[in-house]
Design a protein around this motif. Structure first.
Motif, mmCIF file in Angstrom:
data_model
loop_
_atom_site.group_PDB
_atom_site.id
_atom_site.type_symbol
_atom_site.label_atom_id
_atom_site.label_comp_id
_atom_site.label_asym_id
_atom_site.label_seq_id
_atom_site.Cartn_x
_atom_site.Cartn_y
_atom_site.Cartn_z
ATOM 1 N N SER A 120 -8.341 -2.362 -6.015
ATOM 2 C CA SER A 120 -7.163 -1.474 -6.000
ATOM 3 C C SER A 120 -7.620 -0.151 -6.781
ATOM 4 O O SER A 120 -7.208 0.873 -6.201
ATOM 5 C CB SER A 120 -6.079 -1.875 -6.359
ATOM 6 O OG SER A 120 -5.591 -3.208 -5.655
ATOM 7 N N LEU B 286 -4.641 -1.373 6.077
ATOM 8 C CA LEU B 286 -4.817 0.077 5.845
ATOM 9 C C LEU B 286 -4.748 0.551 7.657
ATOM 10 O O LEU B 286 -4.248 1.564 7.778
ATOM 11 C CB LEU B 286 -6.038 0.538 5.217
ATOM 12 C CG LEU B 286 -6.152 0.387 3.946
ATOM 13 C CD1 LEU B 286 -7.550 0.510 3.212
ATOM 14 C CD2 LEU B 286 -5.247 1.452 3.178
ATOM 15 N N VAL C 273 -2.564 0.584 -4.377
ATOM 16 C CA VAL C 273 -2.440 -0.827 -3.631
ATOM 17 C C VAL C 273 -2.120 -1.822 -4.814
ATOM 18 O O VAL C 273 -2.444 -1.888 -5.793
ATOM 19 C CB VAL C 273 -3.923 -1.159 -3.291
ATOM 20 C CG1 VAL C 273 -3.859 -2.530 -2.681
ATOM 21 C CG2 VAL C 273 -4.291 -0.249 -2.274
ATOM 22 N N LEU D 239 -7.496 -6.142 3.458
ATOM 23 C CA LEU D 239 -6.988 -4.785 3.199
ATOM 24 C C LEU D 239 -7.397 -3.577 4.069
ATOM 25 O O LEU D 239 -6.437 -2.899 4.549
ATOM 26 C CB LEU D 239 -7.481 -4.487 1.883
ATOM 27 C CG LEU D 239 -7.005 -2.974 1.245
ATOM 28 C CD1 LEU D 239 -5.455 -3.077 1.105
ATOM 29 C CD2 LEU D 239 -7.712 -2.830 -0.146
ATOM 30 N N ILE E 33 0.796 -1.182 -0.170
ATOM 31 C CA ILE E 33 0.120 -0.050 0.068
ATOM 32 C C ILE E 33 0.799 1.300 -0.070
ATOM 33 O O ILE E 33 1.619 1.328 0.837
ATOM 34 C CB ILE E 33 -0.881 0.040 1.251
ATOM 35 C CG1 ILE E 33 -1.914 -1.332 1.360
ATOM 36 C CG2 ILE E 33 -1.656 1.274 1.473
ATOM 37 C CD1 ILE E 33 -2.397 -1.607 2.689
ATOM 38 N N ILE F 52 -4.834 6.799 0.182
ATOM 39 C CA ILE F 52 -4.300 5.951 -0.560
ATOM 40 C C ILE F 52 -3.912 6.330 -1.896
ATOM 41 O O ILE F 52 -4.683 6.681 -2.869
ATOM 42 C CB ILE F 52 -5.379 4.610 -0.772
ATOM 43 C CG1 ILE F 52 -5.793 4.096 0.638
ATOM 44 C CG2 ILE F 52 -4.978 3.557 -1.561
ATOM 45 C CD1 ILE F 52 -7.192 3.478 0.599
#
Length: 88
Positions: free
Chosen positions: A42, A77, A28, A73, A18, A25
């Motif tokens: 992603s 994160l 990814v 995910l 990431i 973000i």
């Protein structure tokens, strides 16, 4: 921008990378798992606040598994946000 690496548990995917900058973000990348679906996820989270993505994906299950790639995910994160906070 910082890159965080996470190794999912209980899913087909083996590694998540990431790129995060100020809680947003940037990219990814996922190794293993359902390639098309993970490319889609992603792409959808790119540019999103990590906190928003966590809220949307946390708790999603894959079949009878207690987790999923999106759920993993969200965990990745959360850890990336913690590391980003600690680095400041």
């Amino acid at each position: 921008m910082t890159t965080y690496t996470y190794y999912p548990k209980g899913t087909c995917s083996k590694q998540m990378e990431i790129d995060l900058e100020d809680g947003v973000i940037k990219d990814v990348r996922v190794l293993g798992g359902c390639n098309g679906n993970l490319q889609g996820i992603s792409s959808l989270v790119r540019g999103m606040k990590a906190t928003d993505a966590i809220e949307r994906m946390r708790g999603i299950r894959c079949g009878f598994k207690p987790t999923s790639c999106p759920d993993q995910l969200s965990i990745a994160l959360e850890k990336a946000l913690e590391e980003e906070k600690d680095a400041k």
